[in-house]
Write a protein that holds these residues in place. Structure first.
Motif, mmCIF file in Angstrom:
data_model
loop_
_atom_site.group_PDB
_atom_site.id
_atom_site.type_symbol
_atom_site.label_atom_id
_atom_site.label_comp_id
_atom_site.label_asym_id
_atom_site.label_seq_id
_atom_site.Cartn_x
_atom_site.Cartn_y
_atom_site.Cartn_z
ATOM 1 N N VAL A 7 29.444 9.667 -57.926
ATOM 2 C CA VAL A 7 28.026 9.280 -57.915
ATOM 3 C C VAL A 7 27.828 7.971 -58.677
ATOM 4 O O VAL A 7 27.152 7.057 -58.211
ATOM 5 N N ALA A 8 28.461 7.867 -59.844
ATOM 6 C CA ALA A 8 28.297 6.653 -60.651
ATOM 7 C C ALA A 8 28.848 5.448 -59.894
ATOM 8 O O ALA A 8 28.238 4.376 -59.871
ATOM 9 N N GLY A 9 30.005 5.649 -59.254
ATOM 10 C CA GLY A 9 30.628 4.541 -58.518
ATOM 11 C C GLY A 9 29.725 4.064 -57.396
ATOM 12 O O GLY A 9 29.478 2.865 -57.246
ATOM 13 N N VAL A 10 29.202 4.995 -56.635
ATOM 14 C CA VAL A 10 28.340 4.632 -55.511
ATOM 15 C C VAL A 10 27.079 3.942 -56.024
ATOM 16 O O VAL A 10 26.663 2.894 -55.522
ATOM 17 N N ALA A 11 26.492 4.506 -57.069
ATOM 18 C CA ALA A 11 25.242 3.940 -57.591
ATOM 19 C C ALA A 11 25.462 2.521 -58.114
ATOM 20 O O ALA A 11 24.659 1.623 -57.861
ATOM 21 N N HIS A 12 26.573 2.305 -58.824
ATOM 22 C CA HIS A 12 26.854 0.960 -59.334
ATOM 23 C C HIS A 12 27.039 -0.040 -58.191
ATOM 24 O O HIS A 12 26.521 -1.151 -58.234
ATOM 25 N N GLU A 13 27.781 0.387 -57.163
ATOM 26 C CA GLU A 13 28.013 -0.508 -56.029
ATOM 27 C C GLU A 13 26.704 -0.855 -55.327
ATOM 28 O O GLU A 13 26.518 -1.947 -54.814
ATOM 29 N N LEU A 14 25.797 0.126 -55.285
ATOM 30 C CA LEU A 14 24.531 -0.114 -54.583
ATOM 31 C C LEU A 14 23.590 -1.007 -55.378
ATOM 32 O O LEU A 14 22.704 -1.634 -54.822
ATOM 33 N N ASN A 15 23.790 -1.050 -56.683
ATOM 34 C CA ASN A 15 22.782 -1.676 -57.529
ATOM 35 C C ASN A 15 22.578 -3.169 -57.257
ATOM 36 O O ASN A 15 21.450 -3.637 -57.207
ATOM 37 N N ASN A 16 23.670 -3.915 -57.052
ATOM 38 C CA ASN A 16 23.493 -5.358 -56.846
ATOM 39 C C ASN A 16 22.816 -5.699 -55.523
ATOM 40 O O ASN A 16 21.826 -6.434 -55.511
#
Ligand code: ADP
Length: 405
Positions: A7-16
């Motif tokens: 979840v953290a990985g996906v969320a970080h990737e989506l953030n930018n």
């Protein structure tokens, strides 16, 4: 743990990419040349972009399994800071808030930021429950000393006189992604995040029906036990309305939030800056970010507000500008390939200490402890990505209000 990492990985990737979607949808909507029939579509775009932003933020909060950094904490000021942040919601929803914290409570060792997050989640839930009933209501926050077999505790309760927890929800209340709210209103992570935080403090969080109708959430925390770390953590809200209260001078830290904190002006007086200096020259704001779309967005927003944007994609280029023709303020990405944001700030401080305080980091990870301790130590600000036009403007005002030597 694996789910948390995913979840953290996906969320970080989506953030930018999300930062760009939020930013450009806002630019579009506020474009004076936009034909009226497209304005409605642009409104929807902004609305949905904001919704996505809060989902990503919730996912990051959920996945962040940070060990609490516990320091001795007075409950009264902590609760005041939570309510201060929610003053808009409290008056909008016609809520009365009663706080009853005895002055002789035993001291608690808390991660202030995490505990603020728990209190924000509980009070926002209470307010949403009352709002659902469509009438004014009462939220009561109280604390009392108690004892269990394991020793002395403090019980903090957050009670509301809303409709109470629906029967169908009771067994699954603390499970992630369980919500009775409409999409956009809730993600079902508030209570599970809160449960995890309280457990991390060696405590328990449970629900009971309020005898007079409504819900009560009871948090029982051990007194003075568990490992203590001296690190002070300074938090910024993660809703995009983020401004560092990073210096010790600037008051209590603001909580992050997994719930819809109303948008609007930041707390604290911010003298509105004029985009020109006394000589009539446009004030210059240096933007350093390796993401082209963020540079472009900030360039447009700053230009529109009357500032002169100077855009740089690397620390080396930005440093040349600082040395040859220093700007009036700097917005700098925290995590960049090559020279990092913190390295850049240190280099600016060596050239122009004064300018190094008219400096804000932009970050999608505003809870990053290294960023926060660096920002606190240097007295610089932090702007959470994805941001919006109003937040950027307020941040620039704040930076330009920093005294010049
Ligand atoms: P969310 O608020 O995003 O739905 P939470 O985990 O915070 O997620 O809450 C889960 C659910 O618990 C809510 O959707 C709601 O049904 C119920 N709930 C939480 N707090 C209250 C309350 N004070 N009164 C009534 N129901 C509540």
């Amino acid at each position: 743990e694996a789910i948390g990492m995913l979840v953290a990985g996906v969320a970080h990737e989506l953030n930018n990419p999300l930062a760009s979607i939020v930013a450009f949808s806002q630019l579009l909507r506020t474009d004076p040349d936009l034909p009226a029939d497209l304005r409605r579509q642009a409104d929807l775009l902004v609305q949905e972009a904001n919704r996505t932003r809060s989902i990503v933020q919730n996912l990051l909060d959920f996945a962040r399994q940070r060990a609490p950094e516990r320091v001795e904490t007075d409950l009264g000021p902590l609760i005041d800071s939570v309510l201060g942040l929610q003053s808009y919601m409290i008056s909008r929803d016609r809520l009365r808030v009663e706080v009853d914290i005895p002055s002789d409570l035993p001291p608690l060792l808390l991660d202030r930021a995490q505990m603020q997050q728990v209190l924000v989640n509980l009070t926002v839930n209470a307010a949403q429950a009352i709002a659902q009933a469509g009438r004014p209501g009462l939220i009561r926050i109280a604390a009392r000393a108690s004892t269990t077999d394991a020793g002395p505790t403090v019980v903090i309760s957050v009670a509301d006189d809303g409709p109470g927890v629906a029967n169908a929800m009771r067994d699954r209340l603390f499970m992630p992604f369980v919500t009775s709210k409409e999409p956009g209103e809730g993600t079902g992570l508030g209570l599970s995040v809160s449960f995890g935080i309280v457990a991390g403090h060696g405590g328990t969080l449970r629900h009971e029906p309020n005898p007079g109708g409504g819900a009560v959430f009871l948090m029982e925390l051990p007194v003075g036990r568990g490992p203590v770390e001296q690190t002070t953590s300074v938090m910024v809200p993660g809703q995009g309305y983020a401004v560092a209260r990073a210096t010790a001078r600037s008051g209590p830290p603001a909580p992050p939030s997994t719930a819809p904190v109303p948008s609007g002006p930041l707390p604290g007086p911010v003298p509105a800056a004029r985009p020109v200096d006394p000589g009539g020259r446009r004030l210059r704001v240096l933007v350093l970010d390796d993401e082209a779309s963020i540079r472009e967005f900030l360039g447009r927003v700053l230009g529109r507000s009357g500032y002169e944007p100077i855009l740089a994609s690397t620390g080396a280029v930005a440093l040349e500008i600082v040395a040859s023709d220093p700007p009036d303020a700097i917005l700098c990405d925290h995590r960049m390939a090559g020279m990092s944001g913190t390295e850049f700030q240190s280099a600016v401080a060596a050239i122009d200490p004064d300018l190094s305080r008219r400096f804000a980091f932009m970050s999608g990870d505003v809870l990053n402890p290294e960023l926060l301790s660096f920002a606190t130590e240097r007295g610089v600000q932090v702007l959470a990505k994805p941001f919006d036009i109003a937040t950027v403007a307020t941040m620039i005002d704040r930076l330009l209000a920093v005294d010049r030597a």
